[in-house]
Write a protein that holds these residues in place. Structure first.
Motif, PDB file in Angstrom:
ATOM      1  N   ASN A 109     -58.876 -57.457   7.894  1.00 36.91           N
ATOM      2  CA  ASN A 109     -58.526 -58.332   9.018  1.00 36.91           C
ATOM      3  C   ASN A 109     -57.009 -58.469   9.188  1.00 36.91           C
ATOM      4  O   ASN A 109     -56.501 -59.546   9.514  1.00 36.91           O
ATOM      5  N   LEU A 110     -56.288 -57.386   8.951  1.00 41.92           N
ATOM      6  CA  LEU A 110     -54.841 -57.369   9.162  1.00 41.92           C
ATOM      7  C   LEU A 110     -54.473 -56.661  10.459  1.00 41.92           C
ATOM      8  O   LEU A 110     -53.416 -56.921  11.038  1.00 41.92           O
ATOM      9  N   VAL A 111     -55.344 -55.768  10.909  1.00 39.71           N
ATOM     10  CA  VAL A 111     -55.095 -54.943  12.095  1.00 39.71           C
ATOM     11  C   VAL A 111     -56.371 -54.892  12.919  1.00 39.71           C
ATOM     12  O   VAL A 111     -57.472 -54.959  12.375  1.00 39.71           O
ATOM     13  N   TYR A 112     -56.198 -54.781  14.227  1.00 41.51           N
ATOM     14  CA  TYR A 112     -57.336 -54.511  15.109  1.00 41.51           C
ATOM     15  C   TYR A 112     -56.952 -53.390  16.080  1.00 41.51           C
ATOM     16  O   TYR A 112     -55.779 -53.139  16.312  1.00 41.51           O
ATOM     17  N   ARG A 113     -57.962 -52.744  16.623  1.00 39.57           N
ATOM     18  CA  ARG A 113     -57.758 -51.641  17.561  1.00 39.57           C
ATOM     19  C   ARG A 113     -58.207 -52.081  18.956  1.00 39.57           C
ATOM     20  O   ARG A 113     -59.184 -52.791  19.093  1.00 39.57           O
ATOM     21  N   ARG A 114     -57.493 -51.568  19.969  1.00 41.35           N
ATOM     22  CA  ARG A 114     -57.866 -51.779  21.363  1.00 41.35           C
ATOM     23  C   ARG A 114     -57.601 -50.485  22.137  1.00 41.35           C
ATOM     24  O   ARG A 114     -56.659 -49.754  21.817  1.00 41.35           O
ATOM     25  N   VAL A 115     -58.383 -50.260  23.165  1.00 46.64           N
ATOM     26  CA  VAL A 115     -58.157 -49.112  24.037  1.00 46.64           C
ATOM     27  C   VAL A 115     -56.840 -49.343  24.782  1.00 46.64           C
ATOM     28  O   VAL A 115     -56.564 -50.456  25.249  1.00 46.64           O
ATOM     29  N   ASP A 116     -56.036 -48.297  24.896  1.00 48.36           N
ATOM     30  CA  ASP A 116     -54.759 -48.369  25.608  1.00 48.36           C
ATOM     31  C   ASP A 116     -55.042 -48.522  27.098  1.00 48.36           C
ATOM     32  O   ASP A 116     -55.669 -47.652  27.699  1.00 48.36           O
ATOM     33  N   PRO A 117     -54.600 -49.616  27.717  1.00 47.44           N
ATOM     34  CA  PRO A 117     -54.880 -49.798  29.142  1.00 47.44           C
ATOM     35  C   PRO A 117     -54.216 -48.736  30.026  1.00 47.44           C
ATOM     36  O   PRO A 117     -54.703 -48.438  31.113  1.00 47.44           O
ATOM     37  N   ASP A 126     -53.845 -45.526  29.118  1.00 46.48           N
ATOM     38  CA  ASP A 126     -54.527 -44.253  28.892  1.00 46.48           C
ATOM     39  C   ASP A 126     -55.778 -44.546  28.068  1.00 46.48           C
ATOM     40  O   ASP A 126     -55.717 -44.652  26.849  1.00 46.48           O
ATOM     41  N   ARG A 127     -56.882 -44.654  28.729  1.00 43.05           N
ATOM     42  CA  ARG A 127     -58.117 -45.086  28.080  1.00 43.05           C
ATOM     43  C   ARG A 127     -58.613 -44.116  27.018  1.00 43.05           C
ATOM     44  O   ARG A 127     -59.520 -44.421  26.261  1.00 43.05           O
ATOM     45  N   ARG A 128     -58.017 -42.943  26.922  1.00 49.34           N
ATOM     46  CA  ARG A 128     -58.401 -41.995  25.873  1.00 49.34           C
ATOM     47  C   ARG A 128     -57.741 -42.340  24.543  1.00 49.34           C
ATOM     48  O   ARG A 128     -58.131 -41.824  23.501  1.00 49.34           O
ATOM     49  N   GLY A 157     -48.159 -53.022  19.967  1.00 52.78           N
ATOM     50  CA  GLY A 157     -49.312 -52.140  19.824  1.00 52.78           C
ATOM     51  C   GLY A 157     -48.815 -50.704  19.817  1.00 52.78           C
ATOM     52  O   GLY A 157     -47.930 -50.353  20.605  1.00 52.78           O
ATOM     53  N   HIS A 158     -49.341 -49.916  18.901  1.00 54.39           N
ATOM     54  CA  HIS A 158     -48.877 -48.525  18.778  1.00 54.39           C
ATOM     55  C   HIS A 158     -50.062 -47.599  18.596  1.00 54.39           C
ATOM     56  O   HIS A 158     -51.068 -47.963  17.982  1.00 54.39           O
ATOM     57  N   ASN A 159     -49.913 -46.385  19.115  1.00 53.54           N
ATOM     58  CA  ASN A 159     -50.979 -45.387  18.981  1.00 53.54           C
ATOM     59  C   ASN A 159     -50.924 -44.756  17.595  1.00 53.54           C
ATOM     60  O   ASN A 159     -49.960 -44.940  16.841  1.00 53.54           O
ATOM     61  N   MET A 160     -51.959 -44.030  17.281  1.00 53.55           N
ATOM     62  CA  MET A 160     -52.090 -43.460  15.941  1.00 53.55           C
ATOM     63  C   MET A 160     -50.984 -42.446  15.635  1.00 53.55           C
ATOM     64  O   MET A 160     -50.510 -42.375  14.495  1.00 53.55           O
ATOM     65  N   THR A 161     -50.554 -41.704  16.628  1.00 56.52           N
ATOM     66  CA  THR A 161     -49.488 -40.726  16.402  1.00 56.52           C
ATOM     67  C   THR A 161     -48.200 -41.422  15.966  1.00 56.52           C
ATOM     68  O   THR A 161     -47.549 -41.009  15.007  1.00 56.52           O
ATOM     69  N   ALA A 162     -47.839 -42.489  16.672  1.00 53.22           N
ATOM     70  CA  ALA A 162     -46.627 -43.234  16.322  1.00 53.22           C
ATOM     71  C   ALA A 162     -46.744 -43.840  14.929  1.00 53.22           C
ATOM     72  O   ALA A 162     -45.780 -43.810  14.152  1.00 53.22           O
ATOM     73  N   LEU A 163     -47.913 -44.362  14.608  1.00 56.62           N
ATOM     74  CA  LEU A 163     -48.114 -44.951  13.282  1.00 56.62           C
ATOM     75  C   LEU A 163     -48.046 -43.901  12.185  1.00 56.62           C
ATOM     76  O   LEU A 163     -47.449 -44.131  11.129  1.00 56.62           O
ATOM     77  N   ALA A 164     -48.646 -42.743  12.426  1.00 57.42           N
ATOM     78  CA  ALA A 164     -48.613 -41.664  11.435  1.00 57.42           C
ATOM     79  C   ALA A 164     -47.178 -41.216  11.188  1.00 57.42           C
ATOM     80  O   ALA A 164     -46.772 -41.006  10.040  1.00 57.42           O
TER      81      ALA A 164
END
Length: 156
Positions: free
Chosen positions: A76-84, A86-88, A48-55
């Motif tokens: 249906n290739l990717v899903y998003r989840r809140v980072d446990p 850092d909930r932001r 799982g990676h945050n948007m900054t890392a993906l960008a």
């Protein structure tokens, strides 16, 4: 080796553009962009990676990445989840279908690149990888402490 920086830059740019064109020709069969392939590749580690890392990995600005992630979610290739931790923050993950797609894409791209044979044989590919990694590392260090920043610092 190129004797002038502009010669090296030209060679790197030419190799990058030709490489992307070749990979894109394989990905076109699957209606996949190089940027989507890069996102799927990073997510394939299951972490799982945050948007900054993906960008950063996909070489995309944040708004373009958001649009791409939305498309990958719709497929249906990717899903998003809140980072446990850092909930932001939001983490993206591959769905099982996304993992299957990534595996197929990797197989096809590797098969296509296998045609390059001796040029990318294990020792040559490792050497090229090491040289490019060292160059990128040196340039990243320079980018954070380069002339542009010092000049801005002096102007204050």
């Amino acid at each position: 080796m190129a004797r002038r920086p502009q010669e090296l830059l030209h060679l790197l740019t030419r190799a990058e553009r030709l490489s992307v064109r070749r990979v894109q020709s394989v990905l076109d069969e699957f209606d996949c962009s190089v940027e989507a392939w890069r996102v799927l590749d990073l997510l394939s580690d299951g972490q799982g990676h945050n948007m900054t890392a993906l960008a950063d990995h996909a070489f995309l600005p944040a708004p373009s990445l958001t649009k791409l992630i939305d498309q990958l979610v719709d497929q249906n290739l990717v899903y998003r989840r809140v980072d446990p931790a850092d909930r932001r923050r939001v983490l993206a993950h591959l769905t099982p279908r996304g993992m299957q797609r990534w595996q197929r894409l990797v197989r096809e791209v590797r098969a296509d690149w296998a045609e390059l044979g001796p040029l990318l044989a294990e020792d040559g590919a490792e050497r090229l990888h090491a040289l490019l990694d060292r160059l990128a590392g040196a340039l990243e260090g320079r980018a954070t402490t380069g002339r542009g920043e010092r000049a801005v610092g002096r102007a204050r």
